[in-house]
Design a protein around this motif. Structure first.
Motif, PDB file in Angstrom:
ATOM      1  N   LEU A 126       0.819  -1.214   0.000  1.00 44.89           N
ATOM      2  CA  LEU A 126       0.000   0.000   0.000  1.00 44.89           C
ATOM      3  C   LEU A 126       0.852   1.264   0.000  1.00 44.89           C
ATOM      4  N   HIS A 127       1.887   1.258   0.828  1.00 38.86           N
ATOM      5  CA  HIS A 127       2.714   2.464   0.924  1.00 38.86           C
ATOM      6  C   HIS A 127       3.519   2.703  -0.350  1.00 38.86           C
ATOM      7  N   GLN A 128       3.928   1.616  -0.978  1.00 40.59           N
ATOM      8  CA  GLN A 128       4.657   1.803  -2.237  1.00 40.59           C
ATOM      9  C   GLN A 128       3.757   2.401  -3.314  1.00 40.59           C
ATOM     10  N   LEU A 156       5.500  12.728   0.974  1.00 45.40           N
ATOM     11  CA  LEU A 156       6.639  11.974   0.444  1.00 45.40           C
ATOM     12  C   LEU A 156       7.524  11.438   1.565  1.00 45.40           C
ATOM     13  N   LEU A 157       7.848  12.304   2.509  1.00 44.28           N
ATOM     14  CA  LEU A 157       8.684  11.862   3.625  1.00 44.28           C
ATOM     15  C   LEU A 157       8.023  10.718   4.380  1.00 44.28           C
ATOM     16  N   TYR A 158       6.744  10.856   4.616  1.00 47.36           N
ATOM     17  CA  TYR A 158       6.029   9.854   5.391  1.00 47.36           C
ATOM     18  C   TYR A 158       5.978   8.516   4.655  1.00 47.36           C
ATOM     19  N   GLU A 159       5.664   8.563   3.383  1.00 45.06           N
ATOM     20  CA  GLU A 159       5.565   7.302   2.644  1.00 45.06           C
ATOM     21  C   GLU A 159       6.927   6.635   2.507  1.00 45.06           C
ATOM     22  N   ARG A 160       7.954   7.436   2.310  1.00 47.41           N
ATOM     23  CA  ARG A 160       9.286   6.836   2.227  1.00 47.41           C
ATOM     24  C   ARG A 160       9.661   6.191   3.547  1.00 47.41           C
ATOM     25  N   ALA A 161       9.351   6.867   4.635  1.00 41.70           N
ATOM     26  CA  ALA A 161       9.643   6.303   5.954  1.00 41.70           C
ATOM     27  C   ALA A 161       8.856   5.011   6.155  1.00 41.70           C
ATOM     28  N   SER A 162       7.597   5.019   5.734  1.00 39.91           N
ATOM     29  CA  SER A 162       6.763   3.828   5.915  1.00 39.91           C
ATOM     30  C   SER A 162       7.296   2.656   5.116  1.00 39.91           C
ATOM     31  N   VAL A 163       7.678   2.928   3.885  1.00 39.84           N
ATOM     32  CA  VAL A 163       8.230   1.853   3.050  1.00 39.84           C
ATOM     33  C   VAL A 163       9.466   1.276   3.716  1.00 39.84           C
ATOM     34  N   ALA A 164      10.335   2.154   4.182  1.00 39.72           N
ATOM     35  CA  ALA A 164      11.555   1.680   4.836  1.00 39.72           C
ATOM     36  C   ALA A 164      11.210   0.854   6.068  1.00 39.72           C
ATOM     37  N   PHE A 165      10.241   1.346   6.824  1.00 40.82           N
ATOM     38  CA  PHE A 165       9.884   0.661   8.067  1.00 40.82           C
ATOM     39  C   PHE A 165       9.345  -0.743   7.822  1.00 40.82           C
ATOM     40  N   TRP A 166       8.358  -0.838   6.956  1.00 42.07           N
ATOM     41  CA  TRP A 166       7.734  -2.149   6.756  1.00 42.07           C
ATOM     42  C   TRP A 166       8.678  -3.122   6.061  1.00 42.07           C
ATOM     43  N   ARG A 167       9.550  -2.583   5.245  1.00 37.48           N
ATOM     44  CA  ARG A 167      10.568  -3.431   4.635  1.00 37.48           C
ATOM     45  C   ARG A 167      11.453  -4.048   5.726  1.00 37.48           C
ATOM     46  N   GLU A 168      11.786  -3.197   6.675  1.00 38.81           N
ATOM     47  CA  GLU A 168      12.597  -3.649   7.815  1.00 38.81           C
ATOM     48  C   GLU A 168      11.871  -4.722   8.620  1.00 38.81           C
ATOM     49  N   VAL A 169      10.606  -4.465   8.903  1.00 32.29           N
ATOM     50  CA  VAL A 169       9.812  -5.449   9.647  1.00 32.29           C
ATOM     51  C   VAL A 169       9.808  -6.774   8.916  1.00 32.29           C
ATOM     52  N   LEU A 170       9.581  -6.690   7.632  1.00 32.66           N
ATOM     53  CA  LEU A 170       9.537  -7.887   6.804  1.00 32.66           C
ATOM     54  C   LEU A 170      10.867  -8.631   6.856  1.00 32.66           C
ATOM     55  N   ALA A 171      11.934  -7.895   6.787  1.00 40.52           N
ATOM     56  CA  ALA A 171      13.266  -8.498   6.798  1.00 40.52           C
ATOM     57  C   ALA A 171      13.542  -9.193   8.120  1.00 40.52           C
ATOM     58  N   GLY A 172      12.923  -8.682   9.187  1.00 48.34           N
ATOM     59  CA  GLY A 172      13.147  -9.275  10.503  1.00 48.34           C
ATOM     60  C   GLY A 172      12.362 -10.545  10.742  1.00 48.34           C
ATOM     61  N   GLN A 173      11.450 -10.871   9.836  1.00 51.16           N
ATOM     62  CA  GLN A 173      10.611 -12.053  10.035  1.00 51.16           C
ATOM     63  C   GLN A 173      11.305 -13.314   9.568  1.00 51.16           C
ATOM     64  N   PRO A 174      11.112 -14.388  10.306  1.00 47.28           N
ATOM     65  CA  PRO A 174      11.660 -15.665   9.844  1.00 47.28           C
ATOM     66  C   PRO A 174      10.823 -16.161   8.670  1.00 47.28           C
ATOM     67  N   GLY A 175      11.468 -16.859   7.753  1.00 48.78           N
ATOM     68  CA  GLY A 175      10.702 -17.560   6.729  1.00 48.78           C
ATOM     69  C   GLY A 175      10.328 -16.762   5.504  1.00 48.78           C
TER      70      GLY A 175
END
Lengths: 179, 179
Positions: A126-128, A156-175
């Motif tokens: 959604l954020h992307q 723009l700042l908010y959406e970029r931050a959100s994309v970065a954040f959720w990407r990070e969350v995703l990366a932290g997940q196993p599997g």
DNA sequence: TACGGCATGTAATCGGTTACATGATTTA
DNA sequence: TAAATCATGTAACCGATTACATGCCGTA
């Protein structure tokens, strides 16, 4: 005069009509959808109810068409202009994120396995999408309204931050699949 | 079961009580104030009304004290736990900024001269304060609740972005003092 | 035992949302 | 002129906010 207890949506209506020199509820919807609606939405019916309230308060004037759709065209009165100015000059409070996705993340320890991954993937998507829209607007120069152009910058700042954040969350997940 | 039409605040209550193994409305307020309340607030009275609704739906159980304050202590039922899980697994929608400050900036062309500068200064101040709080929490290790710790990360990103944004707005205004 | 503040709730109101319902224009 | 869509509104419900009201508890 200028009863201080009007909600933000009242001022959105005042501001939109004031900025465009008058219009109908339907016009309001279209203007809102392509400008302020990106960061502040409300149902269409609000744009019918709110102007009527404002007319009763003397902040708007309505003129009704005779033939055809007999629609009501609203314009801002001097009192309305003053009320808007006065609201604009009142310090704004602390904004809230109020993000349902964050809420779910917050309670994710009580969830089904894999839930965080699914959530993060959805939010990222959604954020992307939204970011792409904002970048398109920015590239094409501007929105549709005569406005201080800057809120888009925050978007723009908010959406970029959100994309970065959720990407990070995703990366932290196993599997998750590596990509 | 698990009527899909519950609002987010219902799930906040379920999540808080579920996460702490039971408590009173007053407990809820304190937990919320130091955790989820940073990005999602509601008045105290909501924390009395909402649990009652949830009891009627069979998602919470209430036990009333005999002596003293005769307060109601709520615990989550299996159905409640299931409802929460099911909500957590439902994809979240697009969050909105809903920032009154941005709204005012958006309509600033209809304002008194100097309004943007005052607005930006005020917002900058608020966001800096909030950022300091988040950094304090981050430095001290954690919040008070057993939770996926990540929402704080988004809070930090958001506040940093906000500080940068309003600083920029302020810098773009004529007549500000150089510092 | 009186007082202050902590704690706990209810009542009334109101804005916002959902759902319903209809009329006007356009186009096939 | 029938169908489709655009445009315009109303009604009812419900969550959320504000305001009100009171009771317990520690402490001086």
């Amino acid at each position: 005069m200028s009863d201080a207890t009007l909600g933000p949506s009242a001022y959105i209506v005042l501001g939109l009509i004031g900025g465009c020199g008058g219009g109908t509820s339907y016009d309001l919807k279209r203007w809102a959808d392509t400008s302020v609606g990106y960061f502040w939405t409300f149902p269409r019916s609000q744009l019918y109810a709110e102007p009527q309230r404002l007319v009763e308060l003397g902040l708007l004037e309505s003129r009704q068409e005779d033939g055809g759709r007999r629609r009501r065209i609203y314009t801002v009165t001097p009192a309305g202009r003053e009320a808007l100015r006065s609201w604009l000059d009142t310090p704004a409070g602390q904004p809230e994120l109020r993000d349902e996705g964050l809420l779910k993340l917050f309670f994710s320890t009580q969830a089904t396995p894999g839930m965080v991954e699914r959530l993060a993937a959805g939010q990222l998507d959604l954020h992307q999408q939204r970011l792409a829209i904002y970048e398109g607007i920015a590239a094409s120069g501007h929105g549709t309204m005569p406005t201080g152009t800057d809120p888009l910058g925050m978007g723009l700042l908010y959406e970029r931050a959100s994309v970065a954040f959720w990407r990070e969350v995703l990366a932290g997940q196993p599997g998750q699949v590596s990509s």
